[in-house]
Design an enzyme around this catalytic site. Structure first.
Site, PDB file in Angstrom:
ATOM      1  N   CYS A 147      -0.723   4.357   2.311  1.00 47.84           N
ATOM      2  CA  CYS A 147      -1.000   4.390   3.770  1.00 47.84           C
ATOM      3  C   CYS A 147      -0.438   2.728   3.933  1.00 47.84           C
ATOM      4  O   CYS A 147       0.896   2.591   4.257  1.00 47.84           O
ATOM      5  CB  CYS A 147      -2.290   4.865   4.157  1.00 47.84           C
ATOM      6  SG  CYS A 147      -3.473   3.932   3.372  1.00 47.84           S
ATOM      7  N   SER A 148      -1.391   2.022   4.522  1.00 46.82           N
ATOM      8  CA  SER A 148      -0.976   0.653   5.175  1.00 46.82           C
ATOM      9  C   SER A 148      -1.889  -0.028   5.102  1.00 46.82           C
ATOM     10  O   SER A 148      -1.962  -1.184   5.816  1.00 46.82           O
ATOM     11  CB  SER A 148      -0.685   0.982   6.731  1.00 46.82           C
ATOM     12  OG  SER A 148      -1.772   1.646   7.159  1.00 46.82           O
ATOM     13  N   CYS A 149      -2.937  -0.210   3.901  1.00 51.19           N
ATOM     14  CA  CYS A 149      -3.900  -1.008   3.888  1.00 51.19           C
ATOM     15  C   CYS A 149      -3.295  -2.386   3.519  1.00 51.19           C
ATOM     16  O   CYS A 149      -2.426  -2.731   3.005  1.00 51.19           O
ATOM     17  CB  CYS A 149      -4.513  -0.795   2.294  1.00 51.19           C
ATOM     18  SG  CYS A 149      -5.351   1.013   2.649  1.00 51.19           S
ATOM     19  N   CYS A 167       0.762  -1.087   0.010  1.00 49.04           N
ATOM     20  CA  CYS A 167       0.011   0.101   0.102  1.00 49.04           C
ATOM     21  C   CYS A 167       1.030   1.265  -0.052  1.00 49.04           C
ATOM     22  O   CYS A 167       1.426   1.483   1.078  1.00 49.04           O
ATOM     23  CB  CYS A 167      -0.872   0.088   1.141  1.00 49.04           C
ATOM     24  SG  CYS A 167      -1.849   1.629   1.319  1.00 49.04           S
TER      25      CYS A 167
END
Lengths: 184, 218
Positions: free
Chosen positions: A95-97, A92
């Site tokens: 962000c941090s999906c 991702c």
């Protein structure tokens, strides 16, 4: 940080904005209950049950829901399968999906500036740092999780595991294998 | 927003440093920040929350750890909305009165239910999709000042539609609390050479999920 966070929690609790028991429950959920064992069960099932594998590749959201794996950050799931000639890698960049119901919360490296930036431009370099060397001809597909679709990599089943049952196979499946930064 | 969070395609941003047997939370405070963010009276939709973290100034954002970013965006929201004062955050002692529009605290069972129940971001949209699977599309060269999920590294580049995911909540609208404005979401695959030039790895392709307003006919 510890003291600042403690100060904030004290005020939020005292003012009645948050319930500390609810915080405990949320932490317990991700520290102890929801983690990569869920994804490993999905992978092992796919290796041993051709009908499940077909459903998983067709509609992973429903297939993983059969095993009870639903929830936040797993609303829409797509399973992508590694083969002799194709390797999948999930990132991702924004962000941090990450597929929480299947893998739990992401590791630090997955959320790092280094991984988020490099995975899409230099996946072979990134994989080398994880000890993964792919053949020069192996196709690499990187999946950048820019929406609410979460990706689960189905690694190749390790050689010599024909005698193992689903539960035994699940113990061979690693978190990094299901992100694409490890081979099994 | 062309912020530092949009980092796909950069290099030299630090070490990968994978860790063996990594704990879910490295310090207890990380778990508290995570859970407090989900429980906070300032919580809104997912896209709004992501945008709050993107609004951390770049020079601060880059060196922060993940949960430091969460703490910063949580504190900022609580201060801005008047749920806590700077003095209270400093001392840990309540010194201001009740907040009139504060929602009741979320209870554990409600939170666990919300985190584990099957959900969906798919919504109805009456218009037909503009594009179809197999079609070549160009990611538009747009530079929205607010939240967007169209990374800079694909803007202006041509890819092929691999899948239609249905109409999903549109983050660019949802993040500014302007409604869900559902838009069709396509999985679009770009060749490595298209993104990174002729010298790029010929075996590489990168797929992204992109909403219809991000795309145009190629």
């Amino acid at each position: 940080m510890h003291l600042r966070v403690k100060a904030l929690e004290s005020v939020l609790v005292e003012k009645g904005f948050v319930d500390p028991a609810a915080l405990d429950a949320v932490i317990e959920l991700y520290a102890e209950k929801v983690g990569p064992k869920n994804g490993a069960q999905v992978v092992a099932r796919a290796w041993t049950d051709p009908a499940f594998r077909a459903r998983l590749l067709e509609d992973a959201t429903s297939a993983v829901a059969e095993l009870g794996f639903t929830g936040s950050q797993g609303e829409h799931v797509v399973a992508v399968e590694n083969t002799e000639t194709l390797h999948n890698l999930v990132v991702c960049t924004l962000c941090s999906c990450y597929p929480w119901p299947l893998l739990g919360l992401p590791p630090v490296w997955y959320k790092s500036n280094a991984y988020r930036s490099r995975a899409v431009i230099d996946p072979r370099g990134v994989l080398k740092e994880f000890g993964v060397e792919l053949g020069e001809q192996t196709e690499i597909r990187v999946w950048d999780s820019t929406a609410e679709v979460r990706y689960l990599v189905i690694p190749q089943r390790p050689a010599g595991t024909q005698a193992l049952d689903e539960a035994q196979l699940a113990t061979r499946v690693t978190r990094n294998g299901m992100i694409g930064t490890a081979l099994l | 927003m062309n912020g530092v969070h949009d980092m796909g395609g950069m290099v030299n941003l630090g070490e990968l440093a994978p860790e063996e047997n990594e704990p879910v939370f490295h310090e207890p405070w990380e778990g508290r920040v995570f859970a407090m963010t989900l429980a906070s009276p300032t919580r809104s939709n997912l896209d709004y929350g992501r945008h709050q973290r993107e609004l951390i100034p770049g020079p601060d954002y880059l060196p922060m750890t993940y949960y430091e970013r969460w703490f910063r965006s949580l504190s900022t929201a609580l201060l801005r909305r008047g749920f806590v004062t700077a003095e209270e955050m400093e001392t840990g002692r309540t010194s201001s009165g009740a907040v009139p529009d504060a929602p009741p605290p979320r209870r554990g069972a409600e939170m666990i239910g919300g985190l584990t129940r099957r959900g969906s971001y798919i919504r109805e949209r009456s218009a037909a999709p503009l594009f179809s699977v197999g079609q070549r599309v160009r990611a538009r060269n747009i530079n929205p000042p607010g939240h967007t999920r169209l990374p800079r590294y694909v803007r202006g580049h041509v890819g092929v539609i691999e899948r239609l995911n249905g109409a999903h909540v549109f983050p660019d609208s949802n993040a500014r609390l302007a409604g869900e404005d559902p838009q069709y979401l396509y999985n679009v695959r770009f060749a490595g050479k298209e993104l990174w030039g002729e010298e790029a790895d010929p075996t590489l392709s990168v797929a992204l999920d992109l909403w219809e307003p991000y795309l145009e006919h190629a």
